[in-house]
Each structure stands twice: as structure tokens, then as C-alpha cells.
Design an enzyme around this catalytic site. Structure first.
Site, PDB file in Angstrom:
ATOM      1  N   GLU A 183       0.831  -1.205   0.000  1.00 60.70           N
ATOM      2  CA  GLU A 183       0.000   0.000   0.000  1.00 60.70           C
ATOM      3  C   GLU A 183       0.863   1.252   0.000  1.00 60.70           C
ATOM      4  O   GLU A 183       0.588   2.216  -0.729  1.00 60.70           O
ATOM      5  CB  GLU A 183      -0.962  -0.019   1.194  1.00 60.70           C
ATOM      6  CG  GLU A 183      -2.094  -1.023   1.058  1.00 60.70           C
ATOM      7  CD  GLU A 183      -1.691  -2.483   1.235  1.00 60.70           C
ATOM      8  OE1 GLU A 183      -2.510  -3.360   0.926  1.00 60.70           O
ATOM      9  OE2 GLU A 183      -0.558  -2.773   1.680  1.00 60.70           O
ATOM     10  N   ASP A 204       1.502  13.401 -14.782  1.00 59.46           N
ATOM     11  CA  ASP A 204       0.319  13.714 -15.590  1.00 59.46           C
ATOM     12  C   ASP A 204      -0.015  15.197 -15.563  1.00 59.46           C
ATOM     13  O   ASP A 204      -0.325  15.797 -16.593  1.00 59.46           O
ATOM     14  CB  ASP A 204      -0.876  12.892 -15.107  1.00 59.46           C
ATOM     15  CG  ASP A 204      -2.113  13.148 -15.942  1.00 59.46           C
ATOM     16  OD1 ASP A 204      -2.036  13.012 -17.184  1.00 59.46           O
ATOM     17  OD2 ASP A 204      -3.161  13.504 -15.364  1.00 59.46           O
TER      18      ASP A 204
END
Length: 161
Positions: free
Chosen positions: A113, A127
């Protein structure tokens, strides 16, 4: 060392953790993204056209860590009690360093995680910044430390903390 994700015939399997005791577990992972001077300045000043890069990357990293069992085929779904994404900016080498801390009380660790959280945060930065700098590089993704479970504590001597 035994690979626990394979049965006697070499087939992939999810590890049975049913007999393990619940313990408090925490993992911290780190990773970095390196970018151009202009891009770094815009991220640091919060002037990127798409908005608050680090704020969005923080939320994305948390969301990514929560979805870890959907992304990594043999991961257990965990009841996460803490997920935190932090950033450190290093102007001298135009590096944004991400850290993810994951915590649970359970039968299996939270390393995946934490690593997923860091990775998704870095991908989100890419991005949001790619219009300014398509040459960004991500790297140095690693487990910094972990506590809890049968194997106890681990500190990565090559990590930055």
C-alpha cells in the site's frame, strides 16, 4: 527463502493469513520525480495550469494505496487506519520526493500500500506537469521502513530517511 505466493506445483496463490495474529503494522515508502527547472518552479509556486499539483497528487496517492488489492493481483484487502502522503522539494536537483505512510492492525503488512501510494502520487505529478516537461523521470521508489508482523522491524539502509 520460500516464495509464499506459489503452491507446490508452482501455481500462483493468495497467501493464507488466517492463522496469523493481528498486530499493529506500519510501512513508509519513498520515491522521487525529477523535472526541468521551469516545471519545478511551477510546482513549487503552485502556478501549474492544471492547478495544485501536490494537493492533487496527495489525494491520488491516498486513493491509489486504498485500491492496492485491485491493482496487485495477490494482495489482501486491508482495513487501513492511516494513509499519509508527504512531499519534500529539493531545488538543487529539481526533485520532488514523495513519502507514503500506511498503517493497519491486521494479519499482513502494508508495504504494498505504501509503495502503491508513492507510485500513484508520482504518476499524478507527471500527468499534471507533462505539458511543461515531458522529460520528467521517476525513480528511487523503495520501502523505507516497516514495523509489525512476524518478521518485526526493517529499516532500509539505502533510503533517505
Amino acid at each position: 527463502m520460500e516464495f509464499t505466493h506459489f503452491d507446490e506445483q508452482g501455481n500462483a496463490r493468495m497467501v493464507d493469513v488466517g492463522g496469523k495474529a493481528d498486530t499493529e503494522r506500519e510501512a513508509v515508502a519513498q520515491g522521487s520525480i525529477y523535472m526541468s527547472e521551469e516545471c519545478f518552479r511551477k510546482v513549487a509556486e503552485g502556478t501549474m495550469a492544471k492547478g495544485d499539483v501536490l494537493g492533487v497528487a496527495r489525494v491520488a496517492g491516498i486513493m491509489g494505496a486504498k485500491r492496492c488489492p485491485e491493482l496487485i493481483p495477490l494482495c489482501h484487502g486491508l482495513n487501513l487506519t492511516k494513509l499519509n502522503i508527504d512531499f519534500t522539494l529539493h531545488q538543487e536537483n529539481r526533485e520532488v520526493q514523495a513519502f507514503c505512510t500506511a498503517r493497519t492492525t491486521g494479519k499482513t503488512g502494508v508495504e504494498m500500500e505504501a509503495l502503491t501510494g508513492v507510485s500513484v502520487a508520482l504518476l499524478t505529478i507527471y500527468d499534471m506537469c507533462k505539458a511543461v516537461d515531458k522529460t520528467m523521470e521517476m525513480g528511487r521508489i523503495c520501502l523505507v521502513r516497516k514495523t509489525g508482523g512476524k518478521s518485526g522491524s526493517f529499516v532500509n539502509p539505502g533510503a533517505d530517511i
